[in-house]
Design a protein around this motif. Structure first.
Motif, PDB file in Angstrom:
ATOM      1  N   GLU A  51       0.813  -1.214   0.000  1.00 49.97           N
ATOM      2  CA  GLU A  51       0.000   0.000   0.000  1.00 49.97           C
ATOM      3  C   GLU A  51       0.849   1.267   0.000  1.00 49.97           C
ATOM      4  O   GLU A  51       0.425   2.309  -0.517  1.00 49.97           O
ATOM      5  CB  GLU A  51      -0.932   0.005   1.227  1.00 49.97           C
ATOM      6  N   GLN A 202      -7.477  -4.426   4.047  1.00 51.33           N
ATOM      7  CA  GLN A 202      -8.218  -4.608   2.799  1.00 51.33           C
ATOM      8  C   GLN A 202      -8.447  -6.108   2.635  1.00 51.33           C
ATOM      9  O   GLN A 202      -7.534  -6.850   2.278  1.00 51.33           O
ATOM     10  CB  GLN A 202      -7.420  -4.054   1.621  1.00 51.33           C
ATOM     11  N   LYS A 205      -7.328  -8.190  -0.347  1.00 47.79           N
ATOM     12  CA  LYS A 205      -5.893  -8.417  -0.518  1.00 47.79           C
ATOM     13  C   LYS A 205      -5.493  -9.810  -0.046  1.00 47.79           C
ATOM     14  O   LYS A 205      -4.503 -10.375  -0.503  1.00 47.79           O
ATOM     15  CB  LYS A 205      -5.118  -7.354   0.263  1.00 47.79           C
ATOM     16  N   GLN A 285       1.109 -13.235   2.395  1.00 45.72           N
ATOM     17  CA  GLN A 285      -0.153 -13.769   1.887  1.00 45.72           C
ATOM     18  C   GLN A 285      -0.069 -15.270   1.666  1.00 45.72           C
ATOM     19  O   GLN A 285      -1.009 -16.015   1.976  1.00 45.72           O
ATOM     20  CB  GLN A 285      -0.529 -13.048   0.582  1.00 45.72           C
TER      21      GLN A 285
END
Length: 399
Positions: A51, A202, A205, A285
Motif C-alpha cells: 500500500e 483490505q 488483498k 499472503q
C-alpha cells in the motif's frame, strides 16, 4: 461526500507493524481525499507494505533535537504555549515534554502552511505524550484534532493523568474496539466523545491463494511479551510429543527472539520451528493461505500491555485460515468461539494444544470455521467499513 484534507500525525511512518495506519491512509487516498503525513521519525525498515507504493502523499519527518530548542523563542511557539497556560499542559507534563511538544507543534503547523491543499482535520495515532504537538498545531490553525487510542500507550503502565488530558483535550477520540472505549471510560475516566473504528485491512488483498499445508501452524506477530509466544511454542512441543509432525512458522521480529529460540532449542524441536523474520507482502499472503491453523496466543503482559483486536487475525481470517486465539481484551469482539475461530484463556498451553489438535484432526470443522471467519471479516471488518465511520467523524467536526 466532500473531499477532505487529512493530516496524519504519527510516531513512525511507514512502520511495518502499524499496517492499520497505512490501510486507513490508502483507503482515504483512493477515495480522492487529500492526505499528508507528519511523522516523528522514519523507521527505515527494509520491507514495506504494498500500500505504501500505491500512494503519493507528502510526508514530513520532524527534527526536534535539543539543538532546536532555541526555536521555542519564536512567536509561533510562544503563542502555542500561551494557549495552554491554564489548561493543565504545564501541570501534567515535564518541562522536557512541554518543550518537545512545542517544537513538534511548530514544525507540524509550518508543514500544514506549506502544503498546496487545505487541512480540515489532524488525525493523531496513539494517545502518547508527543501527540500534544498535533493538538497545538491544530489549534494554531483553528482546525479540529482527533486521536486514536490503540493499546501500548493506554495499557502499558499507563500515566492516567496524561492520557486523560490528551484524550479529553482533543476534539474527538477514536478507538479500535468497544473494549478500548470501556477501558478509557471506566479506568481512565475519559469524558470526551469516543467512536469505535476497528483497525483493519483490505480484505480482498488476502484472498486464499495457496493450497493448505497439513500440520502447518503459523503465527505472525512481533516477538514481544504480549503476543504469548512461549505458550504457542510449548503447545507445539506438546503436539510433537504426541506424534504430530507439526511445522510451526513464525513471522516477525522483536526483542524476545533469542529467548524464544532458546526455548525451542531446549525442547529439541528446532527442525519443527522456523523463525522467518519480516517477510514481504507476497510471502505473507502465501504463509497465511498455506497455514492449516493460525495461532495468536495473546496475553496481558506484566506491565499491563495487551493487544486490542489484532489486525493480523483479520488478515488470517480473510485468507480463510482457521484461527485460534485467546479471550484477552477485544478479541471476543472479532471471534465467536466455535463459529469463526477458537478461543481459549490466556497462558494455557494445554488448552492451546488441544484447540490446535482439534482443528488438525477435524478438517471438516476446520474448513467451516475458516469459511465463517472469512465471512465475518468481509461483512464486519473490511477497511471500507472502518473508513466510512472515520470520515463520518471527520465530517461531523467541520464547522
Amino acid at each position: 461526500m466532500e473531499q477532505l484534507g487529512v493530516l496524519y500525525y504519527v510516531s513512525s511512518f511507514p512502520k511495518l507493524s502499524e499496517s492499520f495506519i497505512l490501510n486507513e491512509i490508502n483507503e482515504l487516498y483512493n477515495r480522492g481525499h487529500n492526505i499528508a503525513v507528519f511523522a516523528q521519525n522514519d523507521p527505515e525498515e527494509n520491507i514495506t507494505h504494498e500500500e505504501y507504493e500505491d500512494i503519493d502523499v507528502p510526508v514530513y519527518y520532524a527534527d526536534a533535537s535539543y539543538t532546536d530548542f532555541p526555536q521555542l523563542l519564536s512567536k509561533k511557539s510562544a503563542q502555542m504555549a500561551l494557549s495552554h497556560a491554564t489548561d493543565g499542559f504545564f501541570k501534567h507534563f515535564s518541562p522536557k515534554q512541554v518543550g518537545h511538544n512545542l517544537l513538534l507543534g511548530k514544525q507540524c503547523a509550518q508543514f500544514v502552511e506549506a502544503l498546496d491543499f487545505e487541512i480540515d482535520v489532524i488525525n493523531a495515532h496513539f494517545a502518547s505524550s508527543t501527540k500534544i504537538g498535533a493538538m497545538l498545531a491544530a489549534r494554531h490553525h483553528g482546525i479540529p484534532c482527533t486521536v486514536t487510542a490503540h493499546a501500548v500507550e493506554i495499557f502499558s503502565s499507563p500515566n492516567v493523568t496524561q492520557i486523560k488530558y490528551i484524550c479529553d483535550s482533543m476534539d474527538h477520540v477514536i478507538v479500535p474496539s468497544e473494549y478500548n472505549r470501556d477501558y478509557l471510560r471506566e479506568e481512565i475516566g475519559i469524558a470526551n466523545s469516543i467512536t469505535v473504528v476497528p483497525a483493519t485491512t483490505q480484505v480482498e488483498k488476502f484472498e486464499p491463494s495457496a493450497f493448505t499445508v497439513e500440520n502447518r501452524v503459523l503465527t505472525v506477530a512481533r516477538l514481544v511479551e504480549k503476543k504469548g509466544y512461549p505458550y504457542s511454542i510449548e503447545a507445539v512441543n506438546k503436539l510433537i510429543e504426541q506424534g504430530y509432525d507439526v511445522e510451526y512458522h513464525i513471522v516477525g521480529t522483536g526483542d524476545r527472539k533469542d529467548r524464544l529460540q532458546q526455548q525451542v532449542k531446549e525442547y529439541g524441536i528446532e527442525d519443527h520451528v522456523d523463525f522467518l523474520g519480516h517477510v514481504p507482502d507476497e510471502r505473507l499472503q502465501k504463509e497465511l493461505s498455506e497455514a492449516a491453523v493460525f495461532v495468536l496466543p495473546c496475553v496481558i503482559a506484566e506491565d499491563g500491555d495487551r493487544d486490542a483486536m489484532p489486525v493480523v487475525l483479520k488478515e488470517a481470517m480473510a485468507s480463510e485460515t482457521a484461527c485460534v486465539s485467546t479471550t484477552v481484551s477485544a478479541i471476543p469482539e472479532l471471534i465467536m468461539d466455535g463459529h469463526d475461530g477458537l478461543l481459549i484463556p490466556e497462558k494455557e498451553p494445554d488448552k492451546l494444544a488441544s484447540a490446535i489438535q482439534e482443528l488438525l484432526d477435524n478438517p471438516g470443522k476446520r474448513k467451516d470455521i475458516a469459511a465463517n471467519g472469512r465471512e465475518t471479516v468481509h461483512n464486519k471488518f473490511d477497511i471500507s467499513e472502518s473508513v466510512d465511520t472515520l470520515t463520518e467523524v471527520f465530517e461531523s467536526l467541520q464547522s
